[in-house]
Design a protein around this motif. Sequence first.
Motif, PDB file in Angstrom:
ATOM      1  N   VAL A 185       0.847  -1.196   0.000  1.00  0.00           N
ATOM      2  CA  VAL A 185       0.000   0.000   0.000  1.00  0.00           C
ATOM      3  C   VAL A 185       0.881   1.243   0.000  1.00  0.00           C
ATOM      4  CG1 VAL A 185      -1.785   1.308   1.202  1.00  0.00           C
ATOM      5  CG2 VAL A 185      -1.826  -1.193   1.266  1.00  0.00           C
ATOM      6  N   ALA A 186       0.628   2.152  -0.911  1.00  0.00           N
ATOM      7  CA  ALA A 186       1.270   3.463  -0.922  1.00  0.00           C
ATOM      8  C   ALA A 186       0.153   4.500  -1.010  1.00  0.00           C
ATOM      9  CB  ALA A 186       2.236   3.600  -2.092  1.00  0.00           C
ATOM     10  N   ARG A 187      -0.064   5.227   0.062  1.00  0.00           N
ATOM     11  CA  ARG A 187      -1.153   6.209   0.037  1.00  0.00           C
ATOM     12  C   ARG A 187      -0.804   7.370  -0.883  1.00  0.00           C
ATOM     13  NH1 ARG A 187      -0.295  10.127   4.941  1.00  0.00           N
ATOM     14  NH2 ARG A 187       1.895   9.762   5.381  1.00  0.00           N
ATOM     15  N   GLU A 188      -1.813   8.044  -1.344  1.00  0.00           N
ATOM     16  CA  GLU A 188      -1.605   9.178  -2.241  1.00  0.00           C
ATOM     17  C   GLU A 188      -0.930  10.327  -1.495  1.00  0.00           C
ATOM     18  OE1 GLU A 188      -4.136  12.084  -5.280  1.00  0.00           O
ATOM     19  OE2 GLU A 188      -5.158  11.043  -3.644  1.00  0.00           O
ATOM     20  N   LYS A 189       0.018  10.962  -2.161  1.00  0.00           N
ATOM     21  CA  LYS A 189       0.685  12.144  -1.618  1.00  0.00           C
ATOM     22  C   LYS A 189       0.720  13.231  -2.681  1.00  0.00           C
ATOM     23  CE  LYS A 189       3.788  10.168   1.891  1.00  0.00           C
ATOM     24  NZ  LYS A 189       5.190  10.047   2.327  1.00  0.00           N
ATOM     25  N   ARG A 190       0.411  14.455  -2.252  1.00  0.00           N
ATOM     26  CA  ARG A 190       0.496  15.611  -3.142  1.00  0.00           C
ATOM     27  C   ARG A 190       1.241  16.720  -2.421  1.00  0.00           C
ATOM     28  NH1 ARG A 190      -0.043  12.979  -7.675  1.00  0.00           N
ATOM     29  NH2 ARG A 190      -2.025  11.830  -7.795  1.00  0.00           N
ATOM     30  N   LEU A 191       1.987  17.519  -3.202  1.00  0.00           N
ATOM     31  CA  LEU A 191       2.841  18.542  -2.600  1.00  0.00           C
ATOM     32  C   LEU A 191       2.048  19.598  -1.839  1.00  0.00           C
ATOM     33  CD1 LEU A 191       5.408  19.044  -5.507  1.00  0.00           C
ATOM     34  CD2 LEU A 191       5.704  17.722  -3.408  1.00  0.00           C
TER      35      LEU A 191
ATOM     36  N   ALA B 196      -0.247   7.671   7.463  1.00  0.00           N
ATOM     37  CA  ALA B 196       0.078   6.391   6.838  1.00  0.00           C
ATOM     38  C   ALA B 196      -0.604   5.242   7.571  1.00  0.00           C
ATOM     39  CB  ALA B 196       1.595   6.192   6.827  1.00  0.00           C
ATOM     40  N   LEU B 197      -0.573   5.274   8.894  1.00  0.00           N
ATOM     41  CA  LEU B 197      -1.206   4.210   9.678  1.00  0.00           C
ATOM     42  C   LEU B 197      -2.717   4.184   9.465  1.00  0.00           C
ATOM     43  CD1 LEU B 197       0.767   4.419  13.055  1.00  0.00           C
ATOM     44  CD2 LEU B 197       0.852   2.578  11.373  1.00  0.00           C
ATOM     45  N   ASN B 198      -3.335   5.345   9.384  1.00  0.00           N
ATOM     46  CA  ASN B 198      -4.786   5.383   9.174  1.00  0.00           C
ATOM     47  C   ASN B 198      -5.173   4.843   7.796  1.00  0.00           C
ATOM     48  OD1 ASN B 198      -5.373   6.340  11.710  1.00  0.00           O
ATOM     49  ND2 ASN B 198      -5.414   8.493  11.099  1.00  0.00           N
ATOM     50  N   ALA B 199      -4.361   5.147   6.792  1.00  0.00           N
ATOM     51  CA  ALA B 199      -4.627   4.592   5.458  1.00  0.00           C
ATOM     52  C   ALA B 199      -4.518   3.069   5.477  1.00  0.00           C
ATOM     53  CB  ALA B 199      -3.644   5.182   4.440  1.00  0.00           C
ATOM     54  N   LEU B 200      -3.523   2.553   6.175  1.00  0.00           N
ATOM     55  CA  LEU B 200      -3.361   1.108   6.300  1.00  0.00           C
ATOM     56  C   LEU B 200      -4.523   0.481   7.068  1.00  0.00           C
ATOM     57  CD1 LEU B 200       0.468   0.912   7.064  1.00  0.00           C
ATOM     58  CD2 LEU B 200      -0.679   0.109   5.002  1.00  0.00           C
ATOM     59  N   LEU B 201      -5.007   1.183   8.088  1.00  0.00           N
ATOM     60  CA  LEU B 201      -6.161   0.687   8.846  1.00  0.00           C
ATOM     61  C   LEU B 201      -7.375   0.506   7.939  1.00  0.00           C
ATOM     62  CD1 LEU B 201      -6.190   2.622  12.258  1.00  0.00           C
ATOM     63  CD2 LEU B 201      -6.192   0.148  11.954  1.00  0.00           C
TER      64      LEU B 201
ATOM     65  N   ARG C 299      -8.371   1.130  -3.285  1.00  0.00           N
ATOM     66  CA  ARG C 299      -7.447   2.219  -3.605  1.00  0.00           C
ATOM     67  C   ARG C 299      -8.003   3.576  -3.162  1.00  0.00           C
ATOM     68  NH1 ARG C 299      -6.783   1.225  -8.675  1.00  0.00           N
ATOM     69  NH2 ARG C 299      -4.950  -0.105  -8.374  1.00  0.00           N
ATOM     70  N   SER C 300      -9.309   3.744  -3.265  1.00  0.00           N
ATOM     71  CA  SER C 300      -9.916   5.029  -2.882  1.00  0.00           C
ATOM     72  C   SER C 300      -9.740   5.312  -1.394  1.00  0.00           C
ATOM     73  CB  SER C 300     -11.406   5.029  -3.229  1.00  0.00           C
ATOM     74  OG  SER C 300     -12.096   4.031  -2.487  1.00  0.00           O
ATOM     75  N   LEU C 301      -9.558   4.249  -0.580  1.00  0.00           N
ATOM     76  CA  LEU C 301      -9.378   4.430   0.863  1.00  0.00           C
ATOM     77  C   LEU C 301      -8.017   5.022   1.206  1.00  0.00           C
ATOM     78  CD1 LEU C 301     -10.860   1.022   2.090  1.00  0.00           C
ATOM     79  CD2 LEU C 301     -12.028   3.210   1.865  1.00  0.00           C
ATOM     80  N   ALA C 302      -7.087   5.000   0.249  1.00  0.00           N
ATOM     81  CA  ALA C 302      -5.749   5.527   0.482  1.00  0.00           C
ATOM     82  C   ALA C 302      -5.510   6.843  -0.241  1.00  0.00           C
ATOM     83  CB  ALA C 302      -4.706   4.498   0.052  1.00  0.00           C
ATOM     84  N   THR C 303      -6.586   7.475  -0.732  1.00  0.00           N
ATOM     85  CA  THR C 303      -6.437   8.748  -1.443  1.00  0.00           C
ATOM     86  C   THR C 303      -6.425   9.913  -0.471  1.00  0.00           C
ATOM     87  OG1 THR C 303      -8.843   8.892  -1.743  1.00  0.00           O
ATOM     88  CG2 THR C 303      -7.556   7.853  -3.504  1.00  0.00           C
ATOM     89  N   ARG C 304      -5.921  11.044  -0.918  1.00  0.00           N
ATOM     90  CA  ARG C 304      -5.780  12.214  -0.054  1.00  0.00           C
ATOM     91  C   ARG C 304      -7.121  12.827   0.326  1.00  0.00           C
ATOM     92  NH1 ARG C 304      -6.479  16.890  -2.985  1.00  0.00           N
ATOM     93  NH2 ARG C 304      -6.472  16.683  -5.259  1.00  0.00           N
ATOM     94  N   SER C 305      -8.136  12.631  -0.502  1.00  0.00           N
ATOM     95  CA  SER C 305      -9.424  13.279  -0.259  1.00  0.00           C
ATOM     96  C   SER C 305     -10.356  12.464   0.623  1.00  0.00           C
ATOM     97  CB  SER C 305     -10.117  13.561  -1.596  1.00  0.00           C
ATOM     98  OG  SER C 305     -10.334  12.352  -2.308  1.00  0.00           O
ATOM     99  N   TYR C 306      -9.975  11.210   0.925  1.00  0.00           N
ATOM    100  CA  TYR C 306     -10.895  10.337   1.651  1.00  0.00           C
ATOM    101  C   TYR C 306     -11.221  10.871   3.044  1.00  0.00           C
ATOM    102  CZ  TYR C 306     -13.068   6.205   3.639  1.00  0.00           C
ATOM    103  OH  TYR C 306     -13.956   5.355   4.235  1.00  0.00           O
ATOM    104  N   GLU C 307     -10.247  11.486   3.707  1.00  0.00           N
ATOM    105  CA  GLU C 307     -10.439  11.916   5.091  1.00  0.00           C
ATOM    106  C   GLU C 307     -11.066  13.298   5.232  1.00  0.00           C
ATOM    107  OE1 GLU C 307      -6.756  11.603   7.134  1.00  0.00           O
ATOM    108  OE2 GLU C 307      -6.677   9.424   7.057  1.00  0.00           O
TER     109      GLU C 307
END
Length: 561
Positions: A97-103, A113-118, A248-256
Amino acid sequence: MSPALFFSKSSATVHNSNVSEWTAMKKLYEDMERRIDAEMKHGDISNEIKAQHEAFSEWSSKTTSKDHQAIVKILIDGRDKNAQDTDGFAMPTFVYVAREKRLNYHHNFKAGALNALLRVSGEISHGPIILTIDCDMCANSSQPIRDALCLFMDEERGHEYAFVQFAQYFVNLTENDLYASSFKIVHEVYFPGLDGQGGPFYTGSCCFHRRECLNGRIYSHETNKIWLERQRPKIHEESIGALEERTRSLATRSYEENTQWGIEMGVKYGCAVEDIITGFTIQCRGWKSAYLNPKRAAFLGLAPTTLSQSLVQIQRWAEGHLQFLLSKYCPLLYGFGRTKLGLQIGHIFCGSWGFSSIPTLIYVVIPSVCIVHGISVFPGVSSFWFAPFAFVIAFSNAFSFWESHFYGATFKCWWNGNRMDLYRRTTSYLFALVNTTLKLLGIADSSFVVTPKVAHEESLKRYEREIIEFGSTSPMFTVLSTVAMLNLFCLIGGAVKVMAGGGMGSLEQLSLQFFLCAALVFINLPIYHASSFRNDEGRILMNTTLLSVVIATVACFVPIF
């Protein structure tokens, strides 16, 4: 596991039981790394490589480690009967798993990172127990899993525990623990003491959690049977591709966005020690934690091998604890009526590290400067009040040495611990206090500094010979060098002044100050050696030495009114 660390020379001792396997893996990794670098130089990934590695299909020339899309790849499907190791045993599901990252988007560091993995693991397996472990740690045996499950599944009290924290040990410590990284007293005294106050802190690594506790559940008296029925792993009938696409959508920047993740659910945001604050809020919801420190270390890792790494790591901890103390989760306020007083006091003790830097600086500067000016700040030898001061100094050091020796430390190990305690108080704690104050005033933002553990070969050799590594320009080294030079100048200047004045009476009045100043000079011998006699890259740089000498000289001879 960080590949750079896993395959570094300092990590080789961790894997000495499987050297041939580790060496073969290292060669395969280096070969893959060379092929990837070769492709990257062309600014594009060839169709052949994309066909072999599906993940590259989403790569573009703008992709970096800090700016990329979310990636979820199921590398081993535990549902597949053909998923077996070389001995024929079934392999578990293994997911990358690699969560989305944007500058332009704050990703909340390790907590994010831990929350995305959860979230992703909750959809793929929904395993009821989660192990969090840092990339520089590895399991030393399978026994910790059994030990943790024994606690969680105990028929009488298992339902009370939210997490089981194991001690963290390091395989690359020098014989005399040069940078005092073992934290033996914490493992043997401090954490076992917290076990009776509701349980130890969650330290962010080597810890088994109930998933439901991390997801915000409040403690209740439900039995383990009900809990296990509720937490049965999910069995999916959908294909791997569909499952990857859905998660994959669970690891995107906008999910939270506009959710309770990082607030009421998952690991807490907004603090450099997100693990400590997360564990404390779980305990405030009625749960307990347990501490295990088996004879055979459950997990092994790598400690910092340079002074800079060690001080930066301690600064991050001290800064995080201070932020915790001054936040809405303040142990005495948020924890009042929810946790035991002993646990609150334990957090207050850690949260006050930053404040201790001020009295420490006063203690190592003012008495020494006063020697040069003939000003006594402690009672003289002939005074009745000399005895209490002498008793406290002697007893505290004797007890400290006995405590360290009781748990296997040598005299030099104890001395190194005292030196590092002084260095941490005058640099790490001080900088943590300054940074936290600036953040509260809105002048600076908090940052997360990852402590590098991969050392250069020459630096590693000096570490193994127990030679302190300076070798860089750092405000911390300027402070350390200035304090060391100040005490040296004050000791010499005070001794010359007493001898020139023939003043045994003056010596009698200043005896405790001379003793303190001499002790500080002796403990700072590595700094004098690194400033004047070393030629290696780990020496204190000339500009740092010159600046500290100028500041110390001015401080010595400025009149005190």
